[in-house]
Design a protein around this motif. Structure first.
Motif, PDB file in Angstrom:
ATOM      1  N   LEU A   1      16.934  -2.305 -18.424  1.00 40.26           N
ATOM      2  CA  LEU A   1      17.162  -3.415 -19.339  1.00 40.26           C
ATOM      3  C   LEU A   1      18.584  -3.327 -19.876  1.00 40.26           C
ATOM      4  CD1 LEU A   1      15.695  -5.571 -21.244  1.00 40.26           C
ATOM      5  CD2 LEU A   1      15.189  -3.658 -22.741  1.00 40.26           C
ATOM      6  N   VAL A   2      19.298  -4.455 -19.833  1.00 39.18           N
ATOM      7  CA  VAL A   2      20.586  -4.515 -20.526  1.00 39.18           C
ATOM      8  C   VAL A   2      20.367  -5.347 -21.768  1.00 39.18           C
ATOM      9  CG1 VAL A   2      22.789  -5.740 -20.453  1.00 39.18           C
ATOM     10  CG2 VAL A   2      22.263  -4.091 -18.693  1.00 39.18           C
ATOM     11  N   GLU A   3      20.770  -4.852 -22.916  1.00 43.29           N
ATOM     12  CA  GLU A   3      20.433  -5.575 -24.142  1.00 43.29           C
ATOM     13  C   GLU A   3      21.442  -5.242 -25.238  1.00 43.29           C
ATOM     14  OE1 GLU A   3      17.697  -7.975 -24.664  1.00 43.29           O
ATOM     15  OE2 GLU A   3      19.205  -8.107 -26.225  1.00 43.29           O
ATOM     16  N   GLN A   4      21.742  -6.261 -26.058  1.00 46.12           N
ATOM     17  CA  GLN A   4      22.610  -6.014 -27.214  1.00 46.12           C
ATOM     18  C   GLN A   4      21.807  -5.957 -28.498  1.00 46.12           C
ATOM     19  OE1 GLN A   4      26.548  -7.232 -27.523  1.00 46.12           O
ATOM     20  NE2 GLN A   4      26.415  -8.688 -25.848  1.00 46.12           N
ATOM     21  N   TYR A   5      20.548  -6.423 -28.416  1.00 49.37           N
ATOM     22  CA  TYR A   5      19.673  -6.430 -29.582  1.00 49.37           C
ATOM     23  C   TYR A   5      19.078  -5.011 -29.672  1.00 49.37           C
ATOM     24  CZ  TYR A   5      15.625  -8.059 -32.389  1.00 49.37           C
ATOM     25  OH  TYR A   5      14.651  -8.226 -33.338  1.00 49.37           O
TER      26      TYR A   5
END
Lengths: 296, 233
Positions: free
Chosen positions: B190-194
């Motif tokens: 998963l790539v995520e900024q949250y």
């Protein structure tokens, strides 16, 4: 009134020929963004197919036309795929390069036709069941024109079903809408490109057989149609079959009435003027797809 | 073994190098999250893994096979499912066709898989005949995840699934990812900024900066203050 109806029939007839020569381009140009200047030569290959069947294989006129439709589809489709595999697959997203390369291919194919069949035009013998005409409401309708209209109806119907219901039709639409997404979803864009090009080129071949019924054929028979074909696809909205159909008949009608009003040259000029004005107001063509985003 | 082993990869857009020697391992059944600021190379890393972009160095192996030279479609057929960032749908195909075109890619459509993804995202059931380009951001995201899942991938890769999505749908996506990971043991990247979302879901994390991985660890022992300094814009 009779004259009006006569021009309406002429318009429908011209429209059906325009549609036939343009429908292949909705795939290769409209969907794949390839400016295929050799589309006219694929029409030429189709036009020479019944001639070869009659002249070299001695087939009867009727059989040569009916069989010619299938053979022209396969041969023109094959030439199209060879061109796509050998040249155009290296030029994805470079439409101007495809223009130059296919222009070169077009010249080579024209010269090859002159070498094989000679420079003078030749005639395809129309079958006896296509000779003559029927008169309806005072309008003389030649059987060849009615045959071409029926052929167009069958092709458009078949293609609509194929694109909407067949798995390969869905794959073609998916790849042309988003190549990367199609690739990461496990579809093979390269293989689908080949199918799309085969179909578009094959349809040009079929158009060529129809064209051979309405006049003499020569190495430049297809190049006469190429501008009209691009015009129809652009006015219709790139890659939109519904738009292509409407545009072909609208331009056919306009051409018929304008020609009747003045003459062939002025008629053509009026059509071009109308297209230029139309594109000022609808640069994306008659049918365009709107999404919630700003970019489409 | 649906492991992905990324070994010292380098990638560039033309002459502009973007990834500088990334090494990362996602083991079978694991959910790993990659975090980082905008422009540090997270999406490029995913594009390199999925085959949308070639490598200039290093190698990637999946299921024990070197896939560095394989095409994107070949990698997808090997079992790498990818949900790209944004409106990752075929806009002029209906919702049904978006699912169908992927479901039937190998021939006979898998009806069971279609029913399963509709069960996961029931909102899609009433949108089946709508062109995907007319779906809202949340609906399109659900469709994009459903489209990736319908192929029954061995590993699911998601690029910022919460971007621009309303909170209720984020919760639904979180529940779906969590359920899939826990119930089926599906391997995920998963790539995520949250950050909170990512840490709630992931087993391990990696933080990227300037095209490199600058920190890795278990989410169970992750310190929020540390993330604040690494991810802050």
């Amino acid at each position: 009134m009779e004259t009006l109806l006569e021009q309406a029939f002429n318009g429908l007839s011209v429209g059906s020929i325009l549609l036939l020569v343009a429908i292949g381009l909705t795939f290769t140009f409209g969907q794949m963004n390839v400016i295929n200047m050799a589309h006219g030569e694929l029409i030429m290959i189709g036009a020479y197919t019944p001639y070869v069947l009659q002249h070299d294989f001695g087939l009867a006129a009727g059989l040569s036309i009916l069989l010619g439709l299938f053979i022209a589809f396969i041969v023109a489709g094959g030439v199209g795929v060879a061109m796509e595999r050998g040249l155009l697959s290296r030029m994805v997203d470079r439409p101007l390069d495809t223009l130059l390369v296919t222009f070169g291919v077009s010249l080579i194919l024209q010269q090859a036709a002159r070498d094989i069949f000679g420079a003078p035009n030749v005639d395809v013998v129309a079958p006896s069941w296509l000779k003559g005409s029927v008169t309806l409401l005072g309008v003389i309708m030649p059987y060849t024109r009615l045959f071409i209209m029926a052929l167009v109806a069958v092709i458009v119907g078949g293609l609509s079903v194929f694109m909407a219901r067949h798995a390969e039709g869905r794959r073609m639409r998916a790849v042309t809408q988003n190549r990367d997404l199609a690739a990461v979803s496990g579809l093979s864009p390269r293989r689908v490109d080949a199918t799309t090009f085969f179909l578009g080129s094959g349809l040009a071949g079929v158009a060529g057989v129809a064209v051979s019924l309405i006049g003499s054929i020569g190495s430049q028979v297809g190049s006469g149609y190429i501008i009209d074909a691009f015009l129809v696809v652009i006015v219709g909205g790139l890659g939109r079959m519904k738009g292509t159909i409407i545009a072909a008949f609208a331009l056919g009608m306009l051409n018929a009435y304008a020609e009747f009003w003045k003459n062939a040259s002025i008629g053509k000029a009026i059509v071009f003027m109308a297209v230029i004005v139309f594109l000022q107001f609808r640069p994306n063509g008659l049918v365009s797809f709107r999404t919630r985003g700003l970019t489409s | 073994m649906s492991d992905i082993i990324i070994n010292d990869i380098h990638a560039a857009y033309g002459r502009t190098a973007v990834l500088f020697g990334i090494s990362l391992e996602v083991r079978e059944g694991e959910l790993v999250c990659v975090m980082g600021r905008n422009g540090v190379g997270k999406t490029t890393l995913l594009n390199a893994i999925t085959g949308l972009m070639g490598l200039t160095g290093g190698s990637i192996s999946f299921d024990g096979k070197d896939i560095s030279k394989a095409s994107a479609s070949a990698r997808a057929r090997m079992g790498i499912g990818y949900v790209p960032q944004g409106h990752a749908v075929f806009p002029q195909l209906t919702t049904r066709e978006n699912l169908q075109v992927v479901n039937e890619r190998l021939g006979k459509p898998d009806k069971e898989a279609l029913n399963e993804v509709i069960d996961l995202f029931p909102a899609l059931a009433s949108l089946m005949n709508r062109p995907a380009g007319l779906l809202s951001g949340g609906q399109a995201k659900q469709l994009a995840i459903a489209r990736a899942l319908i192929t029954r991938p061995k590993i699911l890769i998601l690029d910022e699934p919460t971007e621009g999505i309303q909170p209720s749908i984020i919760h639904q996506i979180e529940d779906t990812i969590n359920d899939l990971h826990k119930a089926t043991g599906m391997t995920m990247l998963l790539v995520e900024q949250y950050v909170e979302f990512a840490l709630r879901l992931a087993d391990r994390y990696a933080v990227m900066d300037g095209g490199r991985i600058v920190d890795t660890g278990d989410t169970a022992t992750a310190e929020m203050d540390r993330f604040a300094s690494l991810i802050a814009i």
